[in-house]
Enzyme design. Structure first.
Site, PDB file in Angstrom:
ATOM      1  N   SER A  42      -9.747   2.122   3.136  1.00 53.67           N
ATOM      2  CA  SER A  42      -8.890   2.880   2.267  1.00 53.67           C
ATOM      3  C   SER A  42      -7.917   2.025   1.449  1.00 53.67           C
ATOM      4  CB  SER A  42      -8.071   3.881   3.096  1.00 53.67           C
ATOM      5  OG  SER A  42      -7.209   3.206   3.994  1.00 53.67           O
TER       6      SER A  42
ATOM      7  N   LYS B  85       0.862  -1.178   0.000  1.00 56.15           N
ATOM      8  CA  LYS B  85       0.000   0.000   0.000  1.00 56.15           C
ATOM      9  C   LYS B  85       0.902   1.234   0.000  1.00 56.15           C
ATOM     10  CE  LYS B  85      -3.810   2.091   2.724  1.00 56.15           C
ATOM     11  NZ  LYS B  85      -4.734   1.903   3.850  1.00 56.15           N
TER      12      LYS B  85
ATOM     13  N   SER C  51      -9.935  -0.319   7.292  1.00 57.03           N
ATOM     14  CA  SER C  51      -9.393  -0.230   5.931  1.00 57.03           C
ATOM     15  C   SER C  51      -8.713  -1.475   5.384  1.00 57.03           C
ATOM     16  CB  SER C  51      -8.411   0.927   5.846  1.00 57.03           C
ATOM     17  OG  SER C  51      -9.132   2.117   5.711  1.00 57.03           O
TER      18      SER C  51
HETATM   19  N1  GLN Z   1     -13.157   4.530   6.698  1.00 58.32           N
HETATM   20  C1  GLN Z   1     -12.505   4.951   7.911  1.00 58.32           C
HETATM   21  C2  GLN Z   1     -12.061   6.388   7.764  1.00 58.32           C
HETATM   22  O1  GLN Z   1     -12.293   6.967   6.758  1.00 58.32           O
HETATM   23  C3  GLN Z   1     -11.341   4.057   8.216  1.00 58.32           C
HETATM   24  C4  GLN Z   1     -10.171   4.279   7.335  1.00 58.32           C
HETATM   25  C5  GLN Z   1      -9.002   3.421   7.701  1.00 58.32           C
HETATM   26  O2  GLN Z   1      -9.147   2.388   8.348  1.00 58.32           O
HETATM   27  N2  GLN Z   1      -7.812   3.874   7.308  1.00 58.32           N
HETATM   28  O3  GLN Z   1     -11.488   6.941   8.671  1.00 58.32           O
END
Ligand code: GLN
Length: 485
Positions: free
Chosen positions: A152, A77, A176
């Protein structure tokens, strides 16, 4: 070759069925031919990958014993710093950032001899649940390219689902890893906070962020965890605890294992078809000898509001380092220092990142700190205590990963709260620091959905054992999007 699991690829390299260079060329060719459809990569590191593959082949040819992932391709990532290779966090702010060092996780994979094909797309600074906030454009779900892959870590998940890589690294601050795993029909594990080093992983919300793997099977997640997990003195929250061999217990029987089903995870917000798929999965596990118990996590509904105070608060502090002076984007012809700060940040960050910085700064400001930030931390403690109580009665907790399967692009664009609620079942484990995973457990409207497994602190091996046993008697994890296999 691309339909083989990490374990099968490792065996194929060991037996000489194919070389790492052949394998690497095969995946690079697929990326080149197919990724225009998915946009799952931000950077492809073809020449570096081929050099690492030749080195891995040479090591094997010399008759050395090599680690299991030596010569096996993976991707990172784009939140993990890679020395000499752009690390953008999918932000215009870091579009030109080439780190002088690698994250501990990246170093661990170098030491293991893995081959890195490239860096994957994601929501900007890991803020999002749909991969629509990336500066490099959205990622498309290989199961239905009109829908999101989740976020994400959507690029990592889509790349695994489209067989552009056998496995990927990812990060999970509120879901995410697990949410995109569920939406892309693959397996993902968010380890216990402190199990995987955060050093060199660009910070979003430091008390919640945790790196972990995405792959097709639980066995492959175990192989990835054997490399990713380590004690790291450079990360002050890294736990100095021996790393077990996560593959050792995969074949153990789950007879007598106590599974808790939280009633709050089957609330009105859950798509009834997702609920049915999860219930069917639980019945399979019962057939394998697990016992099922109703439990309650009474503060679950407070997890999203608490998270959306704590995560933005930490993000607003973490992102203050991007000031146009030290890293990344700098505006043209600043009039003075203040103008440099203002315009560099205004130009470098996207809308969702700005929203979080504004909310976080507000919650931390004098006068609101007690009302919002302190209150959210108190709620966080209650959420953690719910889990402590539950784990006195059961060994693992099961439920849905997400309320719904993949949704269409733009469908939640005007309503951030609707988007935030997609993480309602995943966020509480981050607040509590617990490990959570998602494995494929069925389809809703021809799109994959995930079963979430939550474990007690450092109980990843038991979660992987349950997941592996489930994958011995089901084939959801073997399905691939049409035209891919
Ligand atoms: N969807 C959540 C956010 O926008 C979690 C994102 C994540 O786990 N990086 O904060």
């Amino acid at each position: 070759m691309h339909d083989k699991t990490l374990a099968q690829l490792s065996a194929g390299l060991a037996s000489g069925e194919f070389s790492s260079v052949e394998l690497t060329r095969h995946f690079l060719d697929r990326i080149q031919r197919l990724d225009a459809t998915y946009n799952s990569f931000i950077t492809v590191t073809g020449s570096e990958a081929l050099a690492a593959a030749s080195a891995a082949d040479a090591k094997r040819a010399n008759g050395n014993t090599v680690p299991p992932l030596c010569g096996v391709p993976i991707v990172h990532k784009d939140i993990f710093c890679t020395a000499g290779v752009r690390t953008s966090c999918a932000s215009k702010m870091l579009d030109n950032f080439i780190p002088p060092y690698s994250a501990t996780v990246v170093e661990n994979f170098i030491d293991a001899g893995a081959v890195v094909l490239g860096k994957t797309n994601m929501d900007e600074f890991a803020m999002g649940s749909s991969n629509e906030t990336s500066w490099y454009g959205p990622v498309h779900n290989p199961w239905d390219t009109d829908t999101v892959p989740g976020g994400s870590s959507g690029g990592s998940a889509a790349a695994v689902a489209a067989r552009l890589t056998p496995a990927a690294t990812a990060s999970d601050t509120g879901g995410s890893i697990r949410q995109p795993a569920a939406l892309c029909g693959i397996s993902g594990l968010k380890p216990t906070y402190g199990r995987v080093s955060r050093w060199g992983m660009i910070a979003f919300a430091s008390s919640l962020d945790q790196g972990g793997p995405l792959a097709r099977t639980a066995e492959d997640l175990a192989l990835m965890m054997n490399v990713m997990a380590s004690f790291d003195p450079r990360d002050s929250t890294s736990l100095d605890l021996a790393v077990p061999d996560y593959t050792a217990d995969l074949d153990a029987s789950i007879e007598g294992l106590r599974i808790g089903i939280p009633k709050e995870y089957f609330d009105a917000g859950l798509n009834p078809k997702t609920a049915e798929a999860v219930q069917n999965a639980i019945r399979e596990l019962e057939k394998l000898g697990a016992t099922v118990h109703d439990i309650s996590l009474p503060h679950s509904s407070l997890s999203v509001p608490a998270y959306y105070v704590i995560a933005p608060a930490e993000a607003s502090a973490n992102l203050s380092r991007f000031d146009g002076v030290r890293y990344g984007h700098r505006c043209e012809n600043p009039a003075d220092l203040h103008d440099l700060y203002m315009r560099s940040r205004a130009e470098g960050f996207g809308d969702e990142v700005k929203r979080r910085i504004l909310v976080g700064t507000y919650c931390l400001s004098a006068g609101y700190y007690d009302a919002y930030y302190n209150k959210a931390q108190q709620v966080r403690r209650l959420i953690k205590q719910d889990f402590v109580n539950a784990f006195e009665q059961v060994d693992l907790i099961l439920g849905p990963t997400c309320p719904n399967p993949a949704f269409a692009f733009g469908s939640k664009g005007d309503n951030p709260v609707a988007m935030y609620l997609e993480d309602i079942y995943t966020i509480s484990t981050n607040l509590a620091g617990l490990p959570g995973m998602s494995i494929p457990c069925g389809f809703v409207d021809a799109k994959p959905v995930g079963l979430q497994i939550i474990g007690n602190y450092f109980d990843e091996a038991r979660m992987l054992n349950l997941a592996h046993q489930f994958q011995q008697v089901t084939d959801w994890h073997e399905r691939s999007p049409e035209g891919i296999a």
